[in-house]
Design a protein around this motif. Structure first.
Motif, PDB file in Angstrom:
ATOM      1  N   ILE A  22       1.783   6.913 -12.356  1.00 20.49           N
ATOM      2  CA  ILE A  22       2.379   7.660 -13.470  1.00 20.49           C
ATOM      3  C   ILE A  22       2.237   9.161 -13.231  1.00 20.49           C
ATOM      4  N   ALA A  23       1.068   9.600 -12.757  1.00 20.36           N
ATOM      5  CA  ALA A  23       0.873  11.029 -12.453  1.00 20.36           C
ATOM      6  C   ALA A  23       1.860  11.473 -11.372  1.00 20.36           C
TER       7      ALA A  23
ATOM      8  N   LEU B 141       0.871  -1.161   0.000  1.00 15.27           N
ATOM      9  CA  LEU B 141       0.000   0.000   0.000  1.00 15.27           C
ATOM     10  C   LEU B 141       0.913   1.218   0.000  1.00 15.27           C
ATOM     11  N   LEU B 142       0.975   1.902  -1.127  1.00 17.54           N
ATOM     12  CA  LEU B 142       1.871   3.042  -1.298  1.00 17.54           C
ATOM     13  C   LEU B 142       1.151   4.324  -0.916  1.00 17.54           C
ATOM     14  N   MET B 143       1.754   5.117  -0.045  1.00 14.16           N
ATOM     15  CA  MET B 143       1.196   6.399   0.351  1.00 14.16           C
ATOM     16  C   MET B 143       1.873   7.481  -0.487  1.00 14.16           C
ATOM     17  N   LEU B 144       1.240   7.836  -1.604  1.00 13.91           N
ATOM     18  CA  LEU B 144       1.854   8.740  -2.560  1.00 13.91           C
ATOM     19  C   LEU B 144       1.818  10.201  -2.154  1.00 13.91           C
ATOM     20  N   GLY B 145       1.239  10.495  -1.038  1.00 13.25           N
ATOM     21  CA  GLY B 145       1.227  11.880  -0.582  1.00 13.25           C
ATOM     22  C   GLY B 145       0.117  12.672  -1.242  1.00 13.25           C
ATOM     23  N   GLY B 146       0.273  13.954  -1.244  1.00  9.30           N
ATOM     24  CA  GLY B 146      -0.774  14.823  -1.757  1.00  9.30           C
ATOM     25  C   GLY B 146      -1.799  15.099  -0.681  1.00  9.30           C
ATOM     26  N   TYR B 147      -2.754  15.911  -1.019  1.00  9.28           N
ATOM     27  CA  TYR B 147      -3.795  16.250  -0.052  1.00  9.28           C
ATOM     28  C   TYR B 147      -5.134  16.178  -0.738  1.00  9.28           C
TER      29      TYR B 147
ATOM     30  N   SER C 171      -4.105  -2.184 -10.843  1.00 11.62           N
ATOM     31  CA  SER C 171      -5.286  -1.703 -11.571  1.00 11.62           C
ATOM     32  C   SER C 171      -4.899  -0.510 -12.447  1.00 11.62           C
ATOM     33  N   GLU C 172      -5.681  -0.263 -13.471  1.00 12.23           N
ATOM     34  CA  GLU C 172      -5.414   0.864 -14.371  1.00 12.23           C
ATOM     35  C   GLU C 172      -5.463   2.186 -13.608  1.00 12.23           C
ATOM     36  N   GLU C 173      -6.422   2.313 -12.701  1.00  9.42           N
ATOM     37  CA  GLU C 173      -6.554   3.544 -11.912  1.00  9.42           C
ATOM     38  C   GLU C 173      -5.316   3.768 -11.053  1.00  9.42           C
ATOM     39  N   ASP C 174      -4.827   2.708 -10.407  1.00  9.95           N
ATOM     40  CA  ASP C 174      -3.633   2.836  -9.573  1.00  9.95           C
ATOM     41  C   ASP C 174      -2.393   3.101 -10.424  1.00  9.95           C
ATOM     42  N   LYS C 175      -2.327   2.479 -11.590  1.00 12.17           N
ATOM     43  CA  LYS C 175      -1.198   2.726 -12.497  1.00 12.17           C
ATOM     44  C   LYS C 175      -1.200   4.185 -12.942  1.00 12.17           C
TER      45      LYS C 175
END
Length: 175
Positions: free
Chosen positions: A157-158, A107-113, A149-153
């Motif tokens: 990428i974003a 489970l990756l916590m990519l940050g952001g708000y 999943s495509e959404e997670d990919k």
């Protein structure tokens, strides 16, 4: 990790659990329909009610992510840090003893708000002999994605492009 994909050095927290090869993911993202949010943001430029609703949505996302923390720690008992990230794999630093060919759900916590969390099923492809960046008792492992999943990919990428833009800006400021 594939040489054709963008791979950036990074440092953010993740949680993971060991799984069997055929295990199903335990985590399903809650980021919702991105195209809807994009349309809503475009409309918000013209409509104050839509701006209000988007602000409420953002606050609810924050509250939900805080409430999910206890569940996440229970479902994903192991801690780690992502040192490198690409759309095909990552480098994981953890004090947990892991073996090559072991399967993980991360489970990756990519940050952001609010915080963006991404679930990845992967296989340990090796252990790296490198100096630990976070904890002296940690080891560094390479993980290749098996299920994403495509959404997670798209979220990964974003994130990669966002981080790469930051890095390029810093380099230009240093010149």
């Amino acid at each position: 990790m594939s040489e054709s994909s963008l791979c950036i050095p990074t440092l953010f927290k993740c949680r993971f659990r060991k799984v069997e090869k055929a295990a199903l993911p335990r985590w399903c993202g809650t980021s919702g329909d991105f195209s809807f949010k994009q349309d809503a943001m475009n409309l918000a430029r013209q409509d104050s009610t839509m701006r209000f609703l988007l602000e409420m949505d953002r606050k609810l996302d924050t509250i939900l992510s805080l409430l999910q923390t206890a569940s996440i720690e229970e479902d994903f008992p192991h801690k780690g840090y992502v040192l490198q990230l690409s759309s095909t794999g990552l480098m994981l630093e953890s004090s947990e003893a892991l073996k090559k060919n072991e399967h993980l759900e991360l489970l990756l916590m990519l940050g952001g708000y609010p915080m963006r969390m991404v679930s990845v099923m992967g296989e340990l492809t090796g252990e790296k002999n490198s100096t630990s960046l976070v904890d002296a008792n940690s080891k560094t492992y390479s993980v290749s994605y098996e299920c994403l999943s495509e959404e997670d990919k798209d979220s990964i990428i974003a994130f990669l492009f966002q981080e790469n833009r930051k890095r390029i800006r810093k380099q230009k400021e240093g010149e």
